[in-house]
Design an enzyme around this catalytic site. Structure first.
Site, short mmCIF file in Angstrom:
data_model
loop_
_atom_site.label_atom_id
_atom_site.label_comp_id
_atom_site.label_asym_id
_atom_site.label_seq_id
_atom_site.Cartn_x
_atom_site.Cartn_y
_atom_site.Cartn_z
N PRO A 49 47.52 36.14 27.49
CA PRO A 49 48.32 37.06 28.31
C PRO A 49 47.46 38.20 28.86
CG PRO A 49 49.39 36.63 26.21
CD PRO A 49 48.03 36.03 26.13
N GLU A 50 47.59 38.46 30.14
CA GLU A 50 46.87 39.57 30.77
C GLU A 50 47.88 40.67 31.10
OE1 GLU A 50 44.07 38.37 33.82
OE2 GLU A 50 43.82 36.40 32.91
#
Ligand code: ZN
Length: 283
Positions: free
Chosen positions: A2-3
């Site tokens: 996840p960014e």
């Protein structure tokens, strides 16, 4: 992994569920994730009211009455569920719900919020809210790309002496916080900058364009994530797709999406990680 946009989507999804609610029950099923969970973790969360939800880079910050903040990083495969619905559809596959539920919180309104993480690279900590900026995971972070401190001038100053390829420089969280492999490839393509170019050698107008592309890329991804949140409360509801169509990420061999380019998206490996780009329109 996840960014920033995925974490921001989680934050927005949790906001209506947790803000002003009391964490009435906390079920902690393991002593550790990537690292040991804080001492007396469940006890310190239980009975606390949530004052607000923030985010710094890829860290979710849940403010608690009493002056502590619950810091969460989703690691490689962490995700958060409200009831049975997933918040955000991450690009990389995550595990089946139930199997790897490690922390389950029930609010005074009866909502359950579950932290699920198959690979357990996630991180949680409790830290003084007043002293948050000194936390070891947050202290060295560069500017927030969607904040006021980030713009072309700031990015140009941060890149000035850097001899690394721009791809590597943008992954360096001290230069700009929250970017990972996906959105660096996307922003470089959007701005026409080659991932191989040395960071300090990019002209000022092109750095300005790159800074704008970073902001636009993240905002578009957050907008796509937000549209997936609408129905998260429906029972067993799968959320709409978070993953919108990437321009180049994971598109090795596809035609370049730049109008009139005619090039092909290629995958190269930089510092052991995939980069996707078009050699025709990225210089
Ligand atoms: Zn192209």
């Amino acid at each position: 992994m996840p960014e920033l946009p995925e974490v921001e989507t989680v934050r927005r999804g949790l906001e209506p569920v947790l803000t002003d609610r009391i964490l009435a029950h906390v079920d902690q099923r393991r002593p550790d994730l990537r690292w040991p969970l804080p001492e007396r973790f469940a006890g310190r969360l239980t009975g606390r009211r949530v004052t607000g939800l923030g985010r710094r880079s890829k860290y979710l910050l849940i403010g608690l009455e009493g002056g502590e903040t619950w810091i969460i990083h989703l690691g490689m495969s962490g995700r958060i569920l409200v009831g049975k619905a997933k918040i955000g559809e991450f690009h990389h596959p995550t595990s089946t719900p139930g199997k790897h539920d490690h922390v389950i919180v029930t609010t005074d309104r009866g909502d359950t919020v579950t932290y699920n993480d198959a690979r357990r690279f996630g991180v949680m900590d409790l830290w003084s809210t007043a002293d948050l900026a000194s936390h070891k995971l947050l202290a060295g972070l560069g500017p927030e790309p969607l904040g006021n401190a980030f713009n072309g001038a700031a990015l140009a100053a941060a890149l000035a002496d850097k001899r690394a390829p721009i791809k590597a420089a943008l992954l360096d969280q001290r230069i700009v916080a929250g970017l990972g492999n996906i959105y660096v490839s996307e922003a470089l393509h959007r701005s026409g900058v080659s991932p191989r170019r040395l960071a300090g050698s990019i002209s000022r107008p092109r750095v300005e364009r790159l800074a704008g592309a970073i902001v636009a890329t993240l905002n578009d991804a957050i907008a796509a994530g937000g549209s997936s949140l609408r129905d998260y409360r429906q029972a067993d509801g799968e959320l709409g797709y978070f993953q919108h169509s990437f321009r180049v990420y994971d598109r090795d061999g596809d035609p370049c999406p730049t109008k009139g380019c005619g090039g092909t998206v290629h995958r190269i490996v930089q510092s052991g990680r995939s980069t996707f780009y078009c050699a025709e329109c990225q210089r």
